[in-house]
Design an enzyme around this catalytic site. Structure first.
Site, PDB file in Angstrom:
ATOM      1  N   SER A 196       0.706  -1.203   0.103  1.00 41.78           N
ATOM      2  CA  SER A 196      -0.213  -0.062   0.018  1.00 41.78           C
ATOM      3  C   SER A 196       0.780   1.158  -0.001  1.00 41.78           C
ATOM      4  O   SER A 196       1.461   1.537  -0.877  1.00 41.78           O
ATOM      5  CB  SER A 196      -0.866  -0.184   1.220  1.00 41.78           C
ATOM      6  OG  SER A 196      -1.816   0.902   1.152  1.00 41.78           O
ATOM      7  N   ASP A 350      -9.777  -3.322  -5.797  1.00 40.82           N
ATOM      8  CA  ASP A 350      -8.934  -2.465  -4.954  1.00 40.82           C
ATOM      9  C   ASP A 350      -9.087  -1.181  -5.792  1.00 40.82           C
ATOM     10  O   ASP A 350      -8.742  -1.263  -6.970  1.00 40.82           O
ATOM     11  CB  ASP A 350      -7.605  -3.184  -4.705  1.00 40.82           C
ATOM     12  CG  ASP A 350      -6.519  -2.279  -4.112  1.00 40.82           C
ATOM     13  OD1 ASP A 350      -7.027  -0.799  -3.534  1.00 40.82           O
ATOM     14  OD2 ASP A 350      -5.458  -2.640  -4.010  1.00 40.82           O
ATOM     15  N   HIS A 380      -8.086  -4.463  -1.005  1.00 44.18           N
ATOM     16  CA  HIS A 380      -7.209  -4.003  -0.573  1.00 44.18           C
ATOM     17  C   HIS A 380      -6.991  -4.220   1.054  1.00 44.18           C
ATOM     18  O   HIS A 380      -7.710  -4.246   1.751  1.00 44.18           O
ATOM     19  CB  HIS A 380      -7.147  -2.468  -0.588  1.00 44.18           C
ATOM     20  CG  HIS A 380      -6.017  -1.591  -0.296  1.00 44.18           C
ATOM     21  ND1 HIS A 380      -5.040  -1.292  -1.063  1.00 44.18           N
ATOM     22  CD2 HIS A 380      -5.504  -1.133   1.006  1.00 44.18           C
ATOM     23  CE1 HIS A 380      -4.154  -0.551  -0.521  1.00 44.18           C
ATOM     24  NE2 HIS A 380      -4.364  -0.550   0.697  1.00 44.18           N
TER      25      HIS A 380
END
Length: 404
Positions: A196, A350, A380
């Site tokens: 991320s 995501d 995600h």
């Protein structure tokens, strides 16, 4: 005695009632705002996790409103509560590299040759996340890949704005590379990894080190559902997954603004694409165009976004979004073609999916070897949840196995 007993009963009644209202409110918010597509891996578990996260955020907001602590401080406190004991297969030690906290995981099993070295940057939107939140993940990587893993506890926004996190990750990595002999690591097998926001930092650090002749050349970069640009929040994945937990489209833009400026006053302009002049959008369109995304990723719905101009005032507050150290997707080809072999993991559900797809194309266009793994049922944050006891996800385990 009777009065004390009565007060205790009243207190418990109020507490239980408050808890019930909190949970009901979180459930209502989840079902009103979240979208769980049919193809998501173990959707009931995802709903439960999201409701827990909403409840946590609401309690944090309440504490902030009554002046006890900020919401982000409360969230970070809860994240840091879990501590794991000793690991039978790893030596674990906390140190500082150039004043940056790091945690080193080193296999106990003797090796006939030097170890592989992995610099790991945790996710959390540059705002949360810590050495503790990714402890299980780093232990697993160190054990399963028989590598020395260095997890970096970089400074967080909004207290520490860009480029603080990037600088901490870069300085810690350079320190490790210059002192590699102390950790039994092969200088030709150093990998940078992050998930991320950590994937963003990993990409930025990899680009910075690509042209350094005074340091060992990186063996590879591993980018786990990375966020790599903040110029266009209307790409197909942002439209399709705008309400899919654990990262809403609005939250992605909010975190980027927190990292950049420490506030989100221009959130609506960023979401609508009114934060960059048209000439800058056209300049980077060759790398950010939805045309570069395979058509199969537009099947679930995509409406081309009209280019909108912005005011000078708004642009002045966010113009650093164009810096590659914050948006690695915007780096010049001269930098991209020097990058090491890359592994990119993306998830279908995501908002950051297309960031990974666009970067994959840029790397391949510049002759960089790319291994791409796409979790068709992933969302995600799923990798960090691979080993969260009863809330683990089989898809997350598959993703981690491929990373290893």
């Amino acid at each position: 005695m009777a009065v004390a007993y009565t007060l205790l009963v009243l207190f418990l009644a109020v507490f239980v009632a408050g808890f019930i209202l909190l949970v009901m409110g979180a459930i209502n918010f989840h079902f009103s705002n979240a979208e769980i597509p049919p193809g998501v891996n173990q959707p009931v578990k995802l709903r439960i996790i999201h409701i827990i996260l909403i409840s946590r955020a609401v309690v944090g907001r309440i504490l902030e409103n009554i002046g006890i602590c900020s919401q982000v401080s409360f969230v970070r406190y809860l994240q840091g509560r879990k501590t794991l004991g000793a690991d039978p297969k790893l030596f674990i030690k906390d140190l500082c590299f150039e004043k940056v906290p790091v945690r080193i995981y080193q296999p106990k099993v003797p090796s006939a040759s030097q170890w592989r070295g992995v610099m790991f940057f945790h996710g959390g939107g540059w705002v949360s996340g810590s050495l503790e939140t990714h402890e299980k993940l780093c232990r697993s990587i160190a054990r399963e890949s028989e590598s020395v893993v260095v997890s970096v506890g970089y400074r967080l926004a909004p207290e520490h704005k860009y480029p603080a996190a990037y600088e901490d990750c870069l300085n810690a990595t350079i320190h490790f590379m210059k002192n590699i002999e102390h950790y039994g690591v092969d200088p030709a097998r150093i990998i940078i990894c992050g998930d991320s926001a950590g994937g963003n930092l990993a990409a930025a650090v990899s680009q910075t080190l690509a042209g350094r002749s005074d340091l060992p050349r990186l063996r590879a970069q591993i980018l786990i559902y990375p966020g790599l640009q903040v110029l266009d929040f209307n790409l197909p994945s942002y439209q399709q997954n705008r309400g899919v937990p654990l990262l809403f489209r609005e939250c992605a833009a909010f975190f980027a603004l927190q990292y950049l400026n420490g506030d989100a006053s221009n959130l609506e302009e960023v979401l609508e694409g009114c934060h960059m002049p048209i000439d800058i959008k056209l300049k980077y369109r060759k790398w950010l165009s939805p045309d570069n995304i395979p058509e199969k990723f537009k099947i679930r719905g995509y409406k081309p976004h009209v280019l909108l101009d912005c005011t000078t005032e708004v642009y002045e507050t966010v113009k650093r979004f164009c810096e590659p150290n914050l948006c690695p997707l915007l780096a010049e080809d001269a930098v991209i073609h020097q990058l090491p072999e890359s592994f990119i993991l993306t998830c279908e559900y995501d908002v950051l999916r297309d960031d990974g797809l666009l970067y994959k194309k840029r790397l391949e266009d510049n002759g960089v070897r790319v291994t791409w793994y796409h979790l068709e049922d992933g969302f995600h944050g799923i990798i960090s949840s691979f080993n969260s006891d009863w809330l683990s996800f089989s898809s997350g385990k598959r993703g981690l196995d491929n990373i290893v």
